[in-house]
Scaffold this active site. Structure first.
Site, short mmCIF file in Angstrom:
data_model
loop_
_atom_site.label_atom_id
_atom_site.label_comp_id
_atom_site.label_asym_id
_atom_site.label_seq_id
_atom_site.Cartn_x
_atom_site.Cartn_y
_atom_site.Cartn_z
N SER A 127 0.83 -1.20 0.00
CA SER A 127 0.00 0.00 0.00
C SER A 127 0.87 1.25 0.00
CB SER A 127 -0.95 0.00 1.21
OG SER A 127 -0.21 0.10 2.41
N SER A 146 -2.24 7.60 5.97
CA SER A 146 -1.53 6.64 6.80
C SER A 146 -2.24 6.46 8.13
CB SER A 146 -0.09 7.10 7.05
OG SER A 146 0.56 6.26 7.98
N SER A 151 1.09 4.00 2.16
CA SER A 151 1.23 4.86 3.34
C SER A 151 2.65 5.38 3.54
CB SER A 151 0.77 4.12 4.60
OG SER A 151 1.70 3.13 4.97
N LYS A 203 6.42 1.83 9.25
CA LYS A 203 6.26 3.28 9.38
C LYS A 203 7.63 3.87 9.71
CE LYS A 203 1.69 2.89 9.19
NZ LYS A 203 0.92 3.31 8.01
#
Length: 304
Positions: free
Chosen positions: A108, A269, A110, A165
């Site tokens: 994805s 996100s 993010s 992240k």
């Protein structure tokens, strides 16, 4: 971002396969091989006695049958042969994946523009300490995540999922986010405007900035019209009392043994703003390298 392990969620599967093939390999080396050897010796002794008697009676025999007889008795059963062949391969993959590097696929957006959909990445498993595979318990201290690191971790609300992240806050940090700008421990983070970024999935441009966080400058994206965060999406999470939310800003003090994470695609996100801090025991490793993207070979290189 829920990461997709390249080999699937195989830590437990590999461990079980390694144990099974390893047990069979040891069983063969220390038990079955000796039994086959004893059986072969007995058969050869019988063969030699019969051969000597026939030779004494004047019958000439081809002694090559002796070697064939020995080879047929000593031959490993197919299930043992395959287990013995697979064991070192499985053990090597298990050790490399558990203690050195693990591959993942980015599914994805993010972490755009740092990581794109389809990037195949390597995650360093030892920079943040040596951990026992499967249970992920740290047994040897090596180092700790630093602000700006791109880190893979077990999603706190569902540890079966791996997320990726950027580390924004380490234990003790005071994180303030207002008007899409970070302040860490009272020091505003510097932002340098860059050319607008064209979305890879649709014909839309996003504002792009160079975020100079500590010693790890990196690019981030902001969407026009999006709020700093969606307050209605904030969930209850451990140490929620360390955070203070208002209309378009929030402040969090990172508790000991935890980290505050955010995606580089800030308005696209789901991260610590919504589901809270990442405890140390959830850490998987540091993302360090893009080793392939079949849609864009130019993506190969280090992660910043």
């Amino acid at each position: 971002m829920n990461l997709q392990p390249i080999l699937g969620n195989f830590a437990l599967i590999l461990f079980v396969a390694m144990v099974i093939t390893g047990v069979i390999w040891c069983l063969d080396v220390f038990v079955l091989a000796k039994q086959r050897r004893a059986k072969a010796d007995a058969a050869l002794a019988e063969y030699d006695a019969r051969h000597a008697k026939l030779t004494a009676d004047g019958i000439k025999l081809d002694n090559g049958n002796r070697a064939a007889l020995e080879a047929s008795i000593l031959r490993q059963p197919t299930w043992v042969e395959y287990s013995g062949s697979f064991f070192p391969v499985i053990a090597l993959v298990f050790v490399l994946r558990s203690f050195l590097f693990e591959p993942f696929k980015i599914p994805s957006s993010s972490m755009v523009p740092t990581l794109l959909v389809g990037d195949l990445i390597l995650v360093n498993k030892f920079d943040y300490g040596i951990r026992l595979p499967v249970i992920n318990k740290k047994i040897i201290e090596v180092g700790n995540p630093q602000r700006g690191d791109v880190m893979v971790f077990k999603y706190p609300k569902d540890p079966s999922q791996d997320y990726i992240k950027r580390v924004i806050g380490v234990p003790g940090d005071k994180i303030h986010y207002e008007n899409k700008r970070l302040t860490v421990n009272g020091q505003p983070v510097e932002y340098v405007p860059m050319d607008d970024y064209l979305d890879d999935e649709r014909p839309v441009y996003h504002k792009q900035f160079l975020e100079k966080l500590t010693n790890a400058p990196h690019r981030i994206l902001n969407m026009d019209g999006a709020r700093t965060y969606n307050q209605s999406a904030v969930e209850e999470f451990p140490h929620h009392e360390n955070c203070n939310y208002s209309y378009d800003e929030f402040t969090c003090i990172v508790p000991e043994g935890n980290y505050f994470m955010m995606g580089d695609n800030r308005d696209n996100s789901a991260d610590s703003r919504y589901w809270g801090f990442v405890p140390d025991q959830n850490i998987v490793g540091k993302a360090v390298f893009v080793w392939m993207n079949f849609s864009n070979l130019k993506r190969i290189g280090g992660i910043h």
